[in-house]
Design an enzyme around this catalytic site. Structure first.
Site, PDB file in Angstrom:
ATOM      1  N   HIS A   1       0.831  -1.209   0.000  1.00  0.00           N
ATOM      2  CA  HIS A   1       0.000   0.000   0.000  1.00  0.00           C
ATOM      3  C   HIS A   1       0.866   1.260   0.000  1.00  0.00           C
ATOM      4  CE1 HIS A   1      -2.722   2.871   2.289  1.00  0.00           C
ATOM      5  NE2 HIS A   1      -3.464   2.535   1.255  1.00  0.00           N
TER       6      HIS A   1
ATOM      7  N   GLU B   1       0.959  -0.643  -4.944  1.00  0.00           N
ATOM      8  CA  GLU B   1      -0.259   0.178  -4.971  1.00  0.00           C
ATOM      9  C   GLU B   1       0.113   1.631  -5.204  1.00  0.00           C
ATOM     10  OE1 GLU B   1      -4.025   2.246  -3.326  1.00  0.00           O
ATOM     11  OE2 GLU B   1      -2.056   2.388  -2.412  1.00  0.00           O
TER      12      GLU B   1
ATOM     13  N   ASP C   1      -1.593   5.630  -5.858  1.00  0.00           N
ATOM     14  CA  ASP C   1      -2.695   6.594  -5.971  1.00  0.00           C
ATOM     15  C   ASP C   1      -2.275   7.656  -6.981  1.00  0.00           C
ATOM     16  OD1 ASP C   1      -4.290   5.494  -3.800  1.00  0.00           O
ATOM     17  OD2 ASP C   1      -2.777   6.324  -2.448  1.00  0.00           O
TER      18      ASP C   1
ATOM     19  N   HIS D   1      -1.164  10.475  -2.740  1.00  0.00           N
ATOM     20  CA  HIS D   1      -2.458  10.143  -2.166  1.00  0.00           C
ATOM     21  C   HIS D   1      -3.377  11.349  -2.052  1.00  0.00           C
ATOM     22  CE1 HIS D   1      -5.371   9.496   1.106  1.00  0.00           C
ATOM     23  NE2 HIS D   1      -5.426   8.260   0.649  1.00  0.00           N
TER      24      HIS D   1
END
Ligand code: G3P
Ligand code: CA
Length: 296
Positions: free
Chosen positions: A44, A71, A73, A86
């Site tokens: 993450h 992961e 964003d 993020h």
């Protein structure tokens, strides 16, 4: 006859190898689906429990710690470049201030995306983190290539019209979507059903995950699950809002279930007992250990 048989065997072996290697398979609906027997370890924001989130170092650590997916964003700069971040603002994870949408890539690149981590987590501080850059999506896929897998989220898509088309352009440019769903190197995710629908229209083969944010303990109807299944292969939700009944219901509809963000051994064991098919974690090293323990 012999020739036909041996050609058929070669073809079947080739197809089996392709599917086993990618852990993806087509369902009858022609939606790409992932093999639910393989529990996915999703690093993450990279291994963000150990290094500043969304930096190359965090992604490298995630790979070293046996994360199956990096992961990411996405936010989009004023000049239309997709970057890994993020928040809509740069304030929390850099030494700058302001909205990404109001800054050019050159302005973003001038920021320090690592020192905040050393200040916030002195016990994990590392001089190598000082002065780290915010990576663009393109830089990440150039660095890790087709040898890695990416679990990419369109953040705030209503703020960034066109971000889905730019995302698909980059993934196609670097051949990360493959010629069909099973060879995809990416899973795409969003809290926005609209953004996922746009992605689905741009490329119906790319596997999608619907993220859902619950304020209360989660419930979901069969109708809602079937609607999601018309464009997505799975659901992501906070592990603090779901329970075993929720996971079993999702799985009964043949959707994947990936809770976020599961950071302790106890919580990893908890969601695995519920029957999840993978999870997002800041600690892919701990999850790898937990999974190894279960396979022994
Ligand atoms: O993408 C899964 C999980 O990361 C969603 O929450 O806020 O960390 O992007 P967030
Ligand atoms: Ca995310």
């Amino acid at each position: 006859m012999k020739k036909v048989l041996s050609f058929t065997m070669v073809l079947m072996t080739f197809l089996f190898t392709m599917l086993a290697g990618t852990n993806l398979a087509f369902a009858a609906s022609e939606q790409p689906t992932l093999n639910p027997n393989r529990i996915l370890n999703v690093a993450h924001r990279g291994a963000s429990g150990h290094a500043p989130e969304h930096t190359m170092i965090a992604y490298e650590l995630g790979e070293e710690m046996h994360g199956d997916y990096i992961e990411l964003d996405l936010q989009m700069t004023k000049d239309g470049v997709l970057i890994a971040m993020h928040d809509e603002r740069v304030d929390r994870t850099t030494n700058g201030t302001g909205y990404v949408k109001d800054m050019t890539l050159a302005e973003i690149k001038a920021l320090d995306a690592g020192s905040w981590f050393n200040e916030k987590y002195p016990d994990k501080a590392d001089p190598d983190f000082v002065g780290l850059e915010v990576p663009t999506l393109e830089e990440v896929v150039q660095e890790f290539g087709r040898g890695s897998r990416y679990y990419i989220e369109t953040k705030s898509p209503e703020v960034y019209p066109g971000m889905e088309a730019e995302l698909i352009r980059i993934l196609e440019k670097y051949k990360l979507l493959g010629v069909n769903g099973p060879s995809s190197k990416v899973l795409l995710q969003s809290f926005s059903p609209q953004s996922l629908q746009i992605l689905h229209e741009l490329n119906p083969n790319v596997p999608l995950v619907q993220l859902i944010s619950y304020k209360q303990p989660a419930t979901i109807t069969d109708e809602e699950l079937e609607e999601i299944k018309s464009y997505a292969v799975g659901i992501g939700a906070s592990h603090t809002k779901i329970d075993q009944a929720y996971v079993e219901k999702v799985r009964a509809h043949d959707l994947l279930m990936h809770p976020y963000t599961v950071n302790t051994r106890a919580d990893m064991e908890k969601v695995l007992d519920w029957g999840v098919t993978g999870m997002f974690t800041n600690y892919p090293d701990i999850l790898n250990d937990v999974l190894k323990g279960r396979n022994d």
